[in-house]
Scaffold this active site. Structure first.
Site, PDB file in Angstrom:
ATOM      1  CB  THR A   1      11.224  18.415   5.891  1.00  0.00           C
ATOM      2  OG1 THR A   1      10.219  19.309   6.360  1.00  0.00           O
ATOM      3  CG2 THR A   1      10.969  18.104   4.438  1.00  0.00           C
TER       4      THR A   1
ATOM      5  CB  THR B   1      14.363  23.786   7.907  1.00  0.00           C
ATOM      6  OG1 THR B   1      13.020  23.890   7.434  1.00  0.00           O
ATOM      7  CG2 THR B   1      15.112  22.715   7.154  1.00  0.00           C
TER       8      THR B   1
HETATM    9  N1  ASP Z   1       8.108  21.910   9.535  1.00  0.00           N
HETATM   10  C1  ASP Z   1       9.315  21.199   9.200  1.00  0.00           C
HETATM   11  C2  ASP Z   1      10.162  21.107  10.447  1.00  0.00           C
HETATM   12  O1  ASP Z   1      10.657  22.114  10.884  1.00  0.00           O
HETATM   13  C3  ASP Z   1      10.057  21.935   8.145  1.00  0.00           C
HETATM   14  C4  ASP Z   1      11.373  21.339   7.722  1.00  0.00           C
HETATM   15  O2  ASP Z   1      11.929  20.446   8.328  1.00  0.00           O
HETATM   16  O3  ASP Z   1      11.901  21.821   6.697  1.00  0.00           O
HETATM   17  O4  ASP Z   1      10.337  20.049  11.000  1.00  0.00           O
END
Ligand code: ASP
Length: 327
Positions: free
Chosen positions: A16, A94
């Site tokens: 993200t 994340t």
């Molecule tokens: N779906 C995203 C990922 O894990 C969520 C994030 O980065 O917060 O790349």
């Protein structure tokens, strides 16, 4: 000793933090180095000198596979041993950040260079985003010499790479360390260097009312070299189900590593408390103490990839290698 960082490698894997909107929703996007340099011009210093590398393809971390852990580990090890960096900042989505942090904790156990992971809950540039505070906060933590080993910096907090889990999908304080009452016993033996030599197949099986021999046999037949059982409470399971216990015993006899952690976020495996726990131990299960799922999975993966046999994997799995075992 001067701990300041002269050559920071920023390794961008996606997530993200650098995503942009598309018709299908947020997607990983290139060009993040330029955005970082522009943003840094307005950030208070001192910040380390850094170089930037993108791992291709950039991923939403939901698409991360164990082979990506190996690629990250190989890239970091190469840069460190060739003297191209004295610290690494890994930008990562994340969703599976805690899994990568745990796997890297073991795959890079012997590495002197600190490795700090971060990401963001909202993309850089979006209103109220945590991206720049996480990223430049992580750089400052490195610059201040606060990072040893593999760690995660998120929402202003430094967390242990092999003790952390993502607990929230809707808040900036998305990550927390598993609670610990005491540290695990210090291991006097020198831990092995876990250089990947071969593929490894680790499968997680959460126990639930209704699980039985059929599930164990199916996973073993799928090629699992290690089965990570997420047991109840203090390491219990349906030990009264003779067929289930027999399926475990047979798998163990065939060379499959059977490891146990607890489904409870607090506490740890202690097979001796209940007969339903000691029944599992007698079938060949070994205790992961208070390890998280992420740590136990990454540790089994790294031990098996290093080519250790069933007995050696069992030996090291139960011992604290980097602070992951505390209960
Ligand atoms: N779906 C995203 C990922 O894990 C969520 C994030 O980065 O917060 O790349």
């Amino acid at each position: 000793m001067n701990e300041s960082i002269d050559r920071l490698l920023v390794l961008y894997t996606g997530g993200t933090i650098g995503m942009q909107q598309s018709a299908a929703g947020l997607m990983p996007a290139s060009g993040f180095e330029t955005r970082m340099r522009e943003q840094q011009a307005g950030e208070p210093g001192p910040l380390p000198n850094w170089t930037f590398q993108e791992l291709q393809p950039l991923l939403d971390s939901a698409d991360m596979q164990p082979r990506h852990w190996l690629e990250m580990a190989r890239t970091i090890r190469e840069a460190a041993t060739q003297g191209r960096c004295d610290a690494v900042l890994l930008l990562h989505g994340t969703d599976t950040l805690a899994y990568s942090a745990a796997a890297l904790s073991f795959l890079l156990l012997d590495l002197e260079v600190p490795v700090l992971l971060t990401g963001a809950m909202l993309p850089a540039g979006s209103e109220g985003s945590d991206a720049w505070p996480n990223l430049f906060g992580a750089m400052r933590a490195l610059q201040a010499g606060r990072v040893k080993g593999v760690r995660l910096f998120f929402n202003g907090v430094l967390l242990h790479g092999a003790r952390v889990s993502k607990l929230r999908s809707d808040a900036f304080d998305a990550f927390a360390e598993a609670p610990r009452k005491r540290s695990a016993a210090v291991v006097s033996e020198r831990p092995p260097v876990l250089l990947p030599q071969q593929p490894a197949e680790v499968v997680v099986l959460p126990l639930y009312p209704g699980v039985g021999a059929a599930q164990v046999r199916a996973l073993v037949a799928s090629g699992a070299q290690a089965l990570l059982l997420e047991c109840y409470g203090s390491g219990t399971g349906p030990a009264g189900d003779a067929d289930f216990v027999e399926a475990l015993r047979t798998a163990h006899g065939q060379g499959v590593v059977l490891a146990a952690i607890s489904q409870c976020p607090g506490g740890h495996v202690d097979f001796g408390v209940y007969a339903t726990g000691s029944g599992l131990r007698d079938a060949g299960l070994i205790s992961g103490g208070g390890m998280t799922r992420e740590a136990a999975l990454g540790k089994l993966f790294a031990l098996l990839c290093a080519g250790l046999d069933q007995h050696q994997v069992e030996h090291w799995f139960c011992r604290d290698l980097c602070g992951e075992m505390a209960d």
